[in-house]
Design an enzyme around this catalytic site. Structure first.
Site, PDB file in Angstrom:
ATOM      1  N   CYS A  60       0.833  -1.204   0.000  1.00  0.00           N
ATOM      2  CA  CYS A  60       0.000   0.000   0.000  1.00  0.00           C
ATOM      3  C   CYS A  60       0.874   1.263   0.000  1.00  0.00           C
ATOM      4  O   CYS A  60       1.609   1.514   0.953  1.00  0.00           O
ATOM      5  CB  CYS A  60      -0.905  -0.051   1.228  1.00  0.00           C
ATOM      6  N   CYS A  63       0.709   3.649   2.851  1.00  0.00           N
ATOM      7  CA  CYS A  63       1.276   3.083   4.078  1.00  0.00           C
ATOM      8  C   CYS A  63       2.780   3.285   4.086  1.00  0.00           C
ATOM      9  O   CYS A  63       3.374   3.657   5.092  1.00  0.00           O
ATOM     10  CB  CYS A  63       0.980   1.590   4.176  1.00  0.00           C
TER      11      CYS A  63
END
Ligand SMILES: *[C@@H]1O[C@H](CO)[C@@H](O)[C@H](O)[C@H]1NC(C)=O
Length: 183
Positions: A60, A63
């Site tokens: 991600c 992230c």
């Protein structure tokens, strides 16, 4: 905010489970990291003392943007008297269900078993102030059945895993798109 959120986590989790093999795990070498990985078997450690937890998926982008800040935060954990952990939602779908994680990254503050969602940008300065100035005090704690510690949530954790599996077959097209985005 540093970039947007990732796709709903369960969908993402099961996509990744489906596409698992090929995805590289971009992470700092474990020996250098002060961030403690938490799993279904030891997450209850966060019920004692003060913790900050980050839920993430390895692939991600939003992230990863906060990875180095989170690492800095963990390195200063002793000074701030806080433990810093992380939960890989791909490995721990049950924990993601328990914390009701639907976007990534998701951050939580825990103090003596009281949980709060941290909704800041996840950069070191803000995280430090959140702890030093006890900014979490002005955030409504997760209470009752929504608390990760509640018995009901144990049921929810199971439920999330099951519905996750159902969603895989329903959202094939959607996670094809996510896959392309990922490439
Ligand atoms: C929890 O368990 C995982 C997997 O065994 C381990 O890597 C991690 O260090 C543990 N976390 C803590 C805080 O003990």
């Amino acid at each position: 905010m540093t970039g947007g959120f990732c796709v709903p986590v369960l969908l993402a989790a099961w996509l990744a489970a489906a596409a698992a093999e090929g995805l590289e795990q971009a992470a700092l070498p474990a020996e250098e990291s002060r961030v403690q990985p938490m799993t279904a078997s030891n997450w209850t450690l966060v019920m004692e003392g003060e913790w900050m937890l980050k839920f993430y998926a390895p692939w991600c982008p939003s992230c990863q943007q906060t990875d180095s800040e989170w690492e800095t935060f963990a390195k200063n954990g002793e000074t701030l008297q806080i433990s810093v952990g992380k939960v890989d939602v791909i490995q721990e779908p049950g924990l993601s269900g328990r914390f009701f994680v639907t976007t990534l990254p998701a951050f939580f503050h825990a103090k003596d078993g009281i949980f709060r969602r941290y909704r800041g940008p996840g950069i070191y300065e803000d995280l430090q102030n959140y702890i030093l100035e006890k900014k979490w005090q002005s955030v409504e704690p997760l209470t009752g059945w929504k608390s990760p510690a509640s018995l009901t949530m144990s049921g929810m954790a199971g439920l999330f895993s099951i519905s996750g599996k159902i969603w895989v077959s329903t959202y094939k097209q959607l996670y094809l798109k996510i896959y392309i985005f990922k490439e």
